[in-house]
Design a protein around this motif. Structure first.
Motif, PDB file in Angstrom:
ATOM      1  N   MET A  65       0.852  -1.183   0.000  1.00 39.04           N
ATOM      2  CA  MET A  65       0.000   0.000   0.000  1.00 39.04           C
ATOM      3  C   MET A  65       0.892   1.237   0.000  1.00 39.04           C
ATOM      4  N   TRP A 111      -6.774  -5.986  -4.204  1.00 35.30           N
ATOM      5  CA  TRP A 111      -7.729  -4.888  -4.288  1.00 35.30           C
ATOM      6  C   TRP A 111      -6.984  -3.620  -4.653  1.00 35.30           C
ATOM      7  N   ARG A 112      -7.644  -2.767  -5.432  1.00 35.50           N
ATOM      8  CA  ARG A 112      -7.006  -1.521  -5.875  1.00 35.50           C
ATOM      9  C   ARG A 112      -8.009  -0.375  -5.782  1.00 35.50           C
ATOM     10  N   VAL A 113      -7.536   0.781  -5.340  1.00 34.98           N
ATOM     11  CA  VAL A 113      -8.339   1.990  -5.326  1.00 34.98           C
ATOM     12  C   VAL A 113      -7.442   3.153  -5.719  1.00 34.98           C
ATOM     13  N   CYS A 129      -8.328   2.937   6.451  1.00 35.65           N
ATOM     14  CA  CYS A 129      -7.906   4.137   7.169  1.00 35.65           C
ATOM     15  C   CYS A 129      -7.593   3.874   8.632  1.00 35.65           C
ATOM     16  N   PHE A 152      -3.934  -2.001  -2.284  1.00 35.20           N
ATOM     17  CA  PHE A 152      -3.890  -1.784  -0.838  1.00 35.20           C
ATOM     18  C   PHE A 152      -4.201  -3.043  -0.044  1.00 35.20           C
ATOM     19  N   GLY A 164     -10.180   3.453   0.689  1.00 33.61           N
ATOM     20  CA  GLY A 164      -9.057   2.659   1.179  1.00 33.61           C
ATOM     21  C   GLY A 164      -9.111   2.462   2.677  1.00 33.61           C
ATOM     22  N   TRP A 182     -14.044  -0.562  -5.882  1.00 27.75           N
ATOM     23  CA  TRP A 182     -12.675  -1.051  -6.027  1.00 27.75           C
ATOM     24  C   TRP A 182     -12.500  -1.749  -7.368  1.00 27.75           C
ATOM     25  N   PHE A 221     -12.652   1.339   6.548  1.00 29.83           N
ATOM     26  CA  PHE A 221     -12.406   1.940   5.235  1.00 29.83           C
ATOM     27  C   PHE A 221     -12.993   3.349   5.212  1.00 29.83           C
TER      28      PHE A 221
END
Length: 254
Positions: A1, A173-175, A12, A180, A10, A162, A76
């Motif tokens: 990440m 997973w991607r944002v 937090c 991340f 994402g 995502w 998140f």
């Protein structure tokens, strides 16, 4: 990440719910070198924030009710908790708690995905979440353990927007263009009574030394230190109260 601050969609924050707050404080301060500060407000019930130097990284709290499992939870970031709760329901998840205000800190939702994994969503106000990522003692990766990867993929891509970055070995997973977290299939390695769950990974400077220290302090290694194909060295540990979590080799400073 690669994030250095929370981004919408994402992870937090990570917080531990424990049945022995004082023992958990000792274990994690010894393991990660955290500085702990207890929120003095009575309505926070001993909520304890962990810091690396002067930066927030995670929290520890007593269980809200005795029937709760001792476990880490992942939050998140969302811009609107009420809208996010509606998205969860529309995508097939279940809202357990909220949306509700947590004093002036933010607005929270606790939910389950369709496969049964619990997670939280956080709309920040006074408190944004972790101020440090991917550095020793800080959160740097989150991993979903599930028995139905396809169903989970459909849910999270719809609920959070995502995208998925898959290889032959691993689904991530991607944002906002950055990976991340990932997904692991709950196969025969997982006892039948272990529910789907989100697992936080914390960066450490030495995975092997951290695993050894955790064992000396009464923890257990669920996955011994190992090198991940195309990834860092990792271990999955369980603290003395029974909460699993991961550690991984922090990027080397250049």
């Amino acid at each position: 990440m690669k994030f250095d601050k929370p981004v919408t969609g994402g992870p937090c924050w990570a917080e531990l719910g424990t049945n022995d707050l004082e023992a958990s404080k000792r274990f994690y301060t010894d393991l990660f070198g955290w500085l702990l500060r207890v929120d003095p407000r009575p309505e926070m019930h001993g909520y304890t924030i962990a810091y690396v130097k002067d930066t927030t990284v995670a929290a520890l709290r007593p269980l809200r009710q005795p029937s709760q499992p001792v476990a880490w939870s992942v939050s998140f970031a969302v811009e609107d908790a009420d809208e996010a709760a509606n998205n969860i329901a529309e995508a097939g998840g279940t809202v357990i708690t909220g949306p509700l205000d947590v004093l002036d800190e933010g607005r929270q939702v606790v939910a389950l995905d369709p496969c049964g994994a619990a997670f939280q969503m956080w709309q920040s106000r006074a408190f944004c979440g972790a101020g440090l990522f991917n550095s020793p003692g800080a959160l740097g990766w989150v991993e979903l353990a599930t028995r139905d990867v396809g169903r989970a993929r459909d849910f999270y891509t719809q609920a959070f927007g995502w995208s998925v970055n898959s290889s032959q070995w691993y689904t991530q997973w991607r944002v906002q263009g950055e990976d991340f977290g990932g997904v692991t299939t709950m196969d025969d390695r997982f006892p039948a009574d272990v529910p789907p769950h989100w697992l936080p990974y914390f960066a450490v400077s030495d995975v092997d030394a951290s695993a050894e220290k955790a064992l000396r302090e009464g923890g257990k290694a669920l996955v011994e230190p190992t090198d991940v194909r195309d990834g860092p060295r990792i271990a999955v540990l369980r603290d003395p109260q029974g909460a699993p979590f991961g550690v991984y080799q922090a990027p080397r400073e250049r």
